[in-house]
Motif scaffolding. Structure first.
Motif, PDB file in Angstrom:
ATOM      1  N   ARG A  59       0.829  -1.216   0.000  1.00 46.42           N
ATOM      2  CA  ARG A  59       0.000   0.000   0.000  1.00 46.42           C
ATOM      3  C   ARG A  59       0.866   1.269   0.000  1.00 46.42           C
ATOM      4  O   ARG A  59       0.484   2.277  -0.592  1.00 46.42           O
ATOM      5  N   CYS A  60       2.026   1.216   0.652  1.00 45.50           N
ATOM      6  CA  CYS A  60       2.946   2.364   0.623  1.00 45.50           C
ATOM      7  C   CYS A  60       3.556   2.524  -0.764  1.00 45.50           C
ATOM      8  O   CYS A  60       3.696   3.655  -1.272  1.00 45.50           O
ATOM      9  N   ILE A  61       3.922   1.416  -1.398  1.00 46.36           N
ATOM     10  CA  ILE A  61       4.525   1.470  -2.735  1.00 46.36           C
ATOM     11  C   ILE A  61       3.536   2.017  -3.754  1.00 46.36           C
ATOM     12  O   ILE A  61       3.913   2.780  -4.653  1.00 46.36           O
ATOM     13  N   THR A  62       2.252   1.662  -3.620  1.00 48.26           N
ATOM     14  CA  THR A  62       1.234   2.077  -4.587  1.00 48.26           C
ATOM     15  C   THR A  62       0.536   3.381  -4.187  1.00 48.26           C
ATOM     16  O   THR A  62      -0.478   3.749  -4.778  1.00 48.26           O
ATOM     17  N   PHE A  63       1.028   4.060  -3.155  1.00 49.08           N
ATOM     18  CA  PHE A  63       0.546   5.375  -2.719  1.00 49.08           C
ATOM     19  C   PHE A  63      -0.880   5.333  -2.158  1.00 49.08           C
ATOM     20  O   PHE A  63      -1.583   6.345  -2.151  1.00 49.08           O
ATOM     21  N   LEU A  64      -1.306   4.174  -1.681  1.00 50.37           N
ATOM     22  CA  LEU A  64      -2.566   4.114  -0.938  1.00 50.37           C
ATOM     23  C   LEU A  64      -2.331   4.519   0.517  1.00 50.37           C
ATOM     24  O   LEU A  64      -3.275   4.876   1.226  1.00 50.37           O
ATOM     25  N   GLU A  65      -1.099   4.412   0.968  1.00 53.18           N
ATOM     26  CA  GLU A  65      -0.660   4.932   2.269  1.00 53.18           C
ATOM     27  C   GLU A  65       0.611   5.744   2.033  1.00 53.18           C
ATOM     28  O   GLU A  65       1.382   5.421   1.127  1.00 53.18           O
ATOM     29  N   ARG A  66       0.810   6.789   2.820  1.00 51.08           N
ATOM     30  CA  ARG A  66       2.057   7.558   2.703  1.00 51.08           C
ATOM     31  C   ARG A  66       3.038   7.067   3.743  1.00 51.08           C
ATOM     32  O   ARG A  66       2.742   7.074   4.946  1.00 51.08           O
ATOM     33  N   ASP A  81      10.143  10.885  -1.833  1.00 52.22           N
ATOM     34  CA  ASP A  81      11.397  11.111  -1.117  1.00 52.22           C
ATOM     35  C   ASP A  81      11.108  11.890   0.160  1.00 52.22           C
ATOM     36  O   ASP A  81      11.027  13.115   0.158  1.00 52.22           O
ATOM     37  N   MET A  82      10.939  11.155   1.262  1.00 51.30           N
ATOM     38  CA  MET A  82      10.651  11.801   2.544  1.00 51.30           C
ATOM     39  C   MET A  82      11.917  12.332   3.214  1.00 51.30           C
ATOM     40  O   MET A  82      11.844  12.902   4.299  1.00 51.30           O
ATOM     41  N   SER A  83      13.082  12.164   2.559  1.00 46.88           N
ATOM     42  CA  SER A  83      14.309  12.723   3.134  1.00 46.88           C
ATOM     43  C   SER A  83      14.273  14.246   3.105  1.00 46.88           C
ATOM     44  O   SER A  83      15.037  14.909   3.792  1.00 46.88           O
ATOM     45  N   ARG A  84      13.372  14.812   2.304  1.00 48.47           N
ATOM     46  CA  ARG A  84      13.244  16.271   2.223  1.00 48.47           C
ATOM     47  C   ARG A  84      12.378  16.822   3.357  1.00 48.47           C
ATOM     48  O   ARG A  84      12.248  18.036   3.494  1.00 48.47           O
ATOM     49  N   VAL A  85      11.753  15.910   4.110  1.00 43.73           N
ATOM     50  CA  VAL A  85      10.922  16.322   5.240  1.00 43.73           C
ATOM     51  C   VAL A  85      11.578  15.834   6.519  1.00 43.73           C
ATOM     52  O   VAL A  85      11.760  14.639   6.716  1.00 43.73           O
ATOM     53  N   LYS A 286       2.707  19.389  -1.246  1.00 43.63           N
ATOM     54  CA  LYS A 286       2.756  18.853  -2.607  1.00 43.63           C
ATOM     55  C   LYS A 286       2.430  17.363  -2.610  1.00 43.63           C
ATOM     56  O   LYS A 286       1.651  16.881  -3.437  1.00 43.63           O
ATOM     57  N   MET A 287       2.996  16.625  -1.641  1.00 39.24           N
ATOM     58  CA  MET A 287       2.768  15.176  -1.575  1.00 39.24           C
ATOM     59  C   MET A 287       1.306  14.838  -1.290  1.00 39.24           C
ATOM     60  O   MET A 287       0.821  13.782  -1.697  1.00 39.24           O
ATOM     61  N   ASN A 288       0.621  15.722  -0.572  1.00 38.48           N
ATOM     62  CA  ASN A 288      -0.769  15.462  -0.198  1.00 38.48           C
ATOM     63  C   ASN A 288      -1.766  15.903  -1.260  1.00 38.48           C
ATOM     64  O   ASN A 288      -2.967  15.651  -1.113  1.00 38.48           O
ATOM     65  N   TYR A 292      -0.654  15.181  -7.425  1.00 40.23           N
ATOM     66  CA  TYR A 292       0.646  14.550  -7.169  1.00 40.23           C
ATOM     67  C   TYR A 292       0.466  13.053  -6.921  1.00 40.23           C
ATOM     68  O   TYR A 292       1.159  12.222  -7.512  1.00 40.23           O
ATOM     69  N   ILE A 293      -0.479  12.713  -6.049  1.00 43.60           N
ATOM     70  CA  ILE A 293      -0.698  11.304  -5.703  1.00 43.60           C
ATOM     71  C   ILE A 293      -1.112  10.514  -6.934  1.00 43.60           C
ATOM     72  O   ILE A 293      -0.628   9.408  -7.180  1.00 43.60           O
ATOM     73  N   ARG A 294      -2.017  11.097  -7.754  1.00 40.90           N
ATOM     74  CA  ARG A 294      -2.477  10.385  -8.946  1.00 40.90           C
ATOM     75  C   ARG A 294      -1.343  10.177  -9.942  1.00 40.90           C
ATOM     76  O   ARG A 294      -1.202   9.104 -10.531  1.00 40.90           O
ATOM     77  N   SER A 295      -0.507  11.201 -10.132  1.00 44.71           N
ATOM     78  CA  SER A 295       0.586  11.085 -11.096  1.00 44.71           C
ATOM     79  C   SER A 295       1.580   9.998 -10.694  1.00 44.71           C
ATOM     80  O   SER A 295       2.182   9.349 -11.551  1.00 44.71           O
ATOM     81  N   LYS A 296       1.746   9.777  -9.389  1.00 46.46           N
ATOM     82  CA  LYS A 296       2.675   8.744  -8.918  1.00 46.46           C
ATOM     83  C   LYS A 296       2.005   7.373  -8.870  1.00 46.46           C
ATOM     84  O   LYS A 296       2.603   6.354  -9.205  1.00 46.46           O
TER      85      LYS A 296
END
Length: 531
Positions: A59-66, A81-85, A286-288, A292-296
């Motif tokens: 679910r994390c890989i498919t962006f159903l969960e962040r 890339d959560m290293s920016r947060v 941006k991530m939320n 953005y979520i759909r494009s990924k």
């Protein structure tokens, strides 16, 4: 020189890279630093006991969960890339730099920072913090012992108590039934004034809390500064305990270990943290965002274990629904490209560049094949009647989408079921429709979440045969499964997960025939048991 094994270039660069993925649900740490990579065309089988984090990883890989932390890359595109947060690690500096620290807690950290880093408490800003997590065990007694720790955070203690209550209640009910059975066999009357499980559990938890309090009182009777340093170097300790520990550390002669800074430096650090916090907040926003979520997310196709077909639609409509909804986005993209060309022809290069950038953002949410099909269809519409008509374009694209859907349904053996509804299909047929629906969006990577868990053995064979038939040199797949023989026969790589970590990984031969971890060996022995 390229190395070719079983038709695959094993020396090629990884197509999918998953690096250091973490995911928590409150106090429950589900994923604890998952990393792996896949080359294009490879099949990864993820195995492990229930509750090990397999589905959460998918679910994390498919962006159903962040994910809370980590990096996800497909090809040359960094999708996540959560290293920016900046994430909180228990220090005041991380809390000030993290956009996730808000409200009163943030203001409290801001007020205490200067006093802390310029005095004896400065060492705790850089020391590594230890962290408690829920025990990975089936024994109720282990949770009782865990709850005696007085340093547990409120959320972690609440989660542990809920697990303790649930398991202890089951034990007490089982014991009561066993006693009733023994009394019945001896011909004795049943107990009339037996104590309820809830009352027993409340009494036990009260006793556990008293023991935790006694242990805390013993700890705070110490006159050694390092005893309090151990508390201050622990993450998520309740604030009332931390306040006492800070005061005791200072009164017992604790030092800054040479790590204190000047007031001017502390102010400069706070300015830097504020900038990091601002940048992190922008990244999170941006991530939320839905775009953005759909494009990924559209890089991946996901086949759910419970099918998730729309019962009011036919098989054909289920497969074509998502691609048809994207026609509107295709028209928007083509309109922006056309406006950009007109702006460039009029000599307005800046406007043309902005319009192309907007069109490219939409193009990123579409498969490469769909972008090419959209441009081809637009040219055909223009050739037949000058300016492309929206209705004619949509009609042509719907026709193309339906033809591709027929091809997919034929591939999964359901060409004769296009007009049927999900209620008219067997479980295996529903799962094959779900596979065709996932393929209709032309994903880069196809994911399966225990696709046979709801099926009987005969239908399981049908679905596994279809998945095996999908394996090709350009289709990358991730399969979460409990079918060990399937994982051995089809997968190029196997990942065994236990307790939220990768316990073992490698080729099927390595994991199944030559496992190194004792946990892996125990799991495989259990999976081979006959009942």
């Amino acid at each position: 020189m390229e190395d070719i094994v079983n038709g695959k270039n094993v020396s090629a660069a990884p197509y999918l890279k998953v690096e250091d993925i973490y995911k928590n649900f409150g106090a429950n740490k589900v994923l604890k630093g998952i990393s792996f990579d896949l080359r294009k065309g490879e099949v990864l089988a993820i195995i492990g006991s229930s509750g090990s984090g397999k589905t959460t990883l998918l679910r994390c890989i498919t962006f159903l969960e962040r994910a809370d932390k980590g990096v996800l890359t497909v090809g040359d595109n960094v999708l996540f890339d959560m290293s920016r947060v900046k994430m909180e690690d228990g220090s005041l500096s991380s809390s000030l730099a993290s956009p996730l620290c808000k409200g009163i807690r943030y203001l409290s950290c801001k007020l205490r920072y200067t006093r802390s880093v310029t005095g004896p408490l400065a060492r705790f800003e850089s020391d590594e913090k230890r962290e408690f997590s829920l025990p990975v065990t089936d024994k109720t007694a282990d949770f009782a012992e865990f709850l005696k720790n007085p340093l547990l955070s409120h959320s972690l203690r609440a989660a542990a108590e809920e697990i303790y209550k649930s398991r202890r209640r089951s034990e007490l009910i089982a014991q009561s039934l066993e006693r009733a059975k023994e009394r019945a066999m001896r011909g004795e009357a049943q107990e009339k004034n037996s104590v309820s499980p809830e009352k027993v559990i409340r009494a036990e938890l009260k006793q556990i809390r008293l023991q935790a309090k006694e242990l805390l009182d013993t700890t705070f009777s110490s006159s050694e500064a390092e005893d309090y340093a151990a508390i201050l170097n622990t993450k998520d300790v309740p604030e009332r305990i931390l306040r006492r520990a800070r005061a005791k550390y200072i009164s017992c002669g604790g030092t800054d270990a040479g790590k204190a800074v000047s007031v001017a430096q502390a102010r400069e650090n706070k300015r830097i943290f504020a900038e990091e916090r601002r940048q992190g907040a922008q990244e999170l926003k941006k991530m939320n965002s839905a775009a953005y979520i759909r494009s990924k997310r559209l890089h991946f196709g996901l086949v759910f274990q419970s099918f998730n077909l729309f019962p009011q639609y036919t098989v054909l409509d289920n497969v074509t629904l998502a691609p048809r909804l994207m026609i509107r986005e295709e028209l928007k993209m083509l309109s922006l490209f056309a406006k950009a060309e007109r702006a460039a022809a009029q000599g307005n290069a800046d406007k043309a560049e902005k319009l192309r950038a907007k069109a490219d953002i939409i193009a990123q949410t579409l498969a490469k094949e769909d972008v090419e099909a959209a441009r081809r269809t637009a040219r055909e519409c223009a050739a037949s009647g000058g300016t492309p008509d929206r209705h004619e374009y949509a009609s042509r694209r719907r026709g193309e989408i339906e033809r591709y859907a027929y091809t997919l349904l034929e591939q999964v053996g359901l060409a004769d079921k296009v007009r049927s509804y999900p209620c008219e299909l067997s479980g295996g047929q529903c799962q094959r429709v779900a596979i065709a629906r996932a393929l209709a969006m032309r994903p880069n990577i196809l994911c399966f979440d225990e696709p046979t868990s709801a099926l009987d053995p005969e239908l399981t064979g049908e679905v596994l045969k279809v998945i095996k038939g999908l394996k090709s040199s350009d289709r990358t797949m991730i399969v979460v499964t409990h079918e060990m023989n399937f994982a051995r026969d089809v997968a190029d790589k196997v990942l065994f997960m236990s307790g939220g970590v990768v316990e073992e990984s490698g080729t099927p031969d390595k994991v199944f025939d030559h496992p190194e971890s004792e946990i892996t060996k125990a799991f495989l022995r259990k999976s081979e048991e006959k009942y």
